[in-house]
Motif scaffolding. Structure first.
Motif, mmCIF file in Angstrom:
data_model
loop_
_atom_site.group_PDB
_atom_site.id
_atom_site.type_symbol
_atom_site.label_atom_id
_atom_site.label_comp_id
_atom_site.label_asym_id
_atom_site.label_seq_id
_atom_site.Cartn_x
_atom_site.Cartn_y
_atom_site.Cartn_z
ATOM 1 N N GLU A 158 0.830 -1.203 0.000
ATOM 2 C CA GLU A 158 0.000 0.000 0.000
ATOM 3 C C GLU A 158 0.863 1.250 0.000
ATOM 4 O O GLU A 158 1.992 1.236 0.476
ATOM 5 N N SER A 159 0.288 2.315 -0.528
ATOM 6 C CA SER A 159 0.773 3.659 -0.257
ATOM 7 C C SER A 159 2.222 3.897 -0.695
ATOM 8 O O SER A 159 2.645 3.451 -1.762
ATOM 9 N N ILE A 160 2.960 4.571 0.161
ATOM 10 C CA ILE A 160 4.285 5.083 -0.192
ATOM 11 C C ILE A 160 5.270 3.957 -0.478
ATOM 12 O O ILE A 160 6.051 4.027 -1.439
ATOM 13 N N ILE A 161 5.249 2.915 0.331
ATOM 14 C CA ILE A 161 6.220 1.834 0.165
ATOM 15 C C ILE A 161 5.952 1.089 -1.144
ATOM 16 O O ILE A 161 6.874 0.759 -1.896
ATOM 17 N N ARG A 217 11.511 5.141 4.156
ATOM 18 C CA ARG A 217 11.096 6.530 3.921
ATOM 19 C C ARG A 217 12.261 7.504 3.981
ATOM 20 O O ARG A 217 12.124 8.655 3.581
ATOM 21 N N LEU A 218 13.433 7.031 4.454
ATOM 22 C CA LEU A 218 14.640 7.871 4.458
ATOM 23 C C LEU A 218 15.474 7.680 3.183
ATOM 24 O O LEU A 218 16.443 8.400 2.973
ATOM 25 N N VAL A 219 15.103 6.702 2.357
ATOM 26 C CA VAL A 219 15.823 6.488 1.101
ATOM 27 C C VAL A 219 15.452 7.629 0.145
ATOM 28 O O VAL A 219 14.262 7.911 -0.048
ATOM 29 N N PRO A 220 16.455 8.312 -0.427
ATOM 30 C CA PRO A 220 16.165 9.464 -1.294
ATOM 31 C C PRO A 220 15.166 9.121 -2.401
ATOM 32 O O PRO A 220 15.300 8.098 -3.060
#
Ligand code: 6GU
Length: 247
Positions: A19-22, A151-154
């Protein structure tokens, strides 16, 4: 960034990763998240991954031979962090997330049952817990680590400023507001409508400091504070003692 997750329950990850961002970041090729079923490395005809503890007692213990085959197959001769998810590990923090996000690849192994054979510990370069409570297995903890690191991966976050948020400057975040301007008798703090960007930034920093002082004094004690921050904190102390005197 590549994540290799070794687990007895690979489908548990479907929700958070799907889902979502990932999911978007994986679809875009920014994240390569692979799952391996530890049971595939069992060799007896019952596909056993655990057995009764020597010395007796309740529960089952994960087998070292099965884990060693699984880790050996996934890692090969690569030099990569191999992290056991266990309540015995060091407690996961934003700092650890930031360090792991520097790696091109990490391997997460989810413990289950009462524990794993102590002789398996040499397979791991690190052990991580997500907090002082006990889960039924390492899977939920691994999902937390994947999410916080990913979420910290550019490029994973759209408007990337993972620095200006809870636990990055070492402080809690300032309060946010959006429309409607009045709701159940509660207005927006007038400062936010002033258009004075420098004053708004100062107000927000003071709010972040006040909130951290109130809810997480342990974080405030460790946070890197500027001279301006110290002045704001002195103001906050003064505001607080004034309020106490009034009541
Ligand atoms: Cl990593 N595993 C389990 N089973 N429980 C936990 C944990 C991990 N972190 C906090 N509690």
């Amino acid at each position: 960034m590549r994540f290799d997750i070794l687990t007895l329950f690979p489908t548990m990850f479907d929700g958070p990763l799907g889902e979502s961002i990932i999911k978007r970041a994986a679809d875009d090729g920014l994240l390569d998240i692979r799952r391996y079923n530890i049971r595939d490395y069992a060799t007896d005809r019952h596909k056993s991954v655990d057995d009764a503890p020597y010395g007796g007692g309740a529960g089952m213990v994960m087998k070292v031979d099965v884990l060693a085959r699984a880790v050996g197959d996934v890692v090969g001769d690569a030099v990569v962090p191999v992290i056991l998810m266990t309540p015995q590990g060091r407690v996961f923090t934003q700092q650890i997330a930031a360090e792991l996000a520097q790696q091109p690849r990490i391997v997460l192994v989810c413990g289950h049952y009462e524990g794993i054979d102590e002789r398996a510990m040499s397979l791991f370069s690190d052990q991580i817990s997500i907090g002082d409570y006990v889960l039924t297995g390492g899977e939920l903890a691994a999902m937390v680590v994947v999410d916080a690191v990913a979420r910290l991966v550019p490029g994973v976050l759209a408007e990337a400023s993972p620095q200006e948020e809870s636990h990055s400057g070492g402080l809690l975040e300032y309060p946010q507001y959006t429309r409607p301007p009045a709701w159940q008798g509660q207005a927006i703090p007038p400062m936010l409508l002033s258009g004075h960007h420098a004053e708004i930034a100062r107000w927000r920093r003071k709010q972040a400091l006040a909130r951290t002082r109130e809810h997480r004094p342990d974080l405030l004690a460790r946070a890197p504070l500027s001279a301006a921050d110290r002045k704001l904190l002195a103001e906050i102390e003064r505001d607080a003692s004034t309020t106490e005197t009034e009541t």
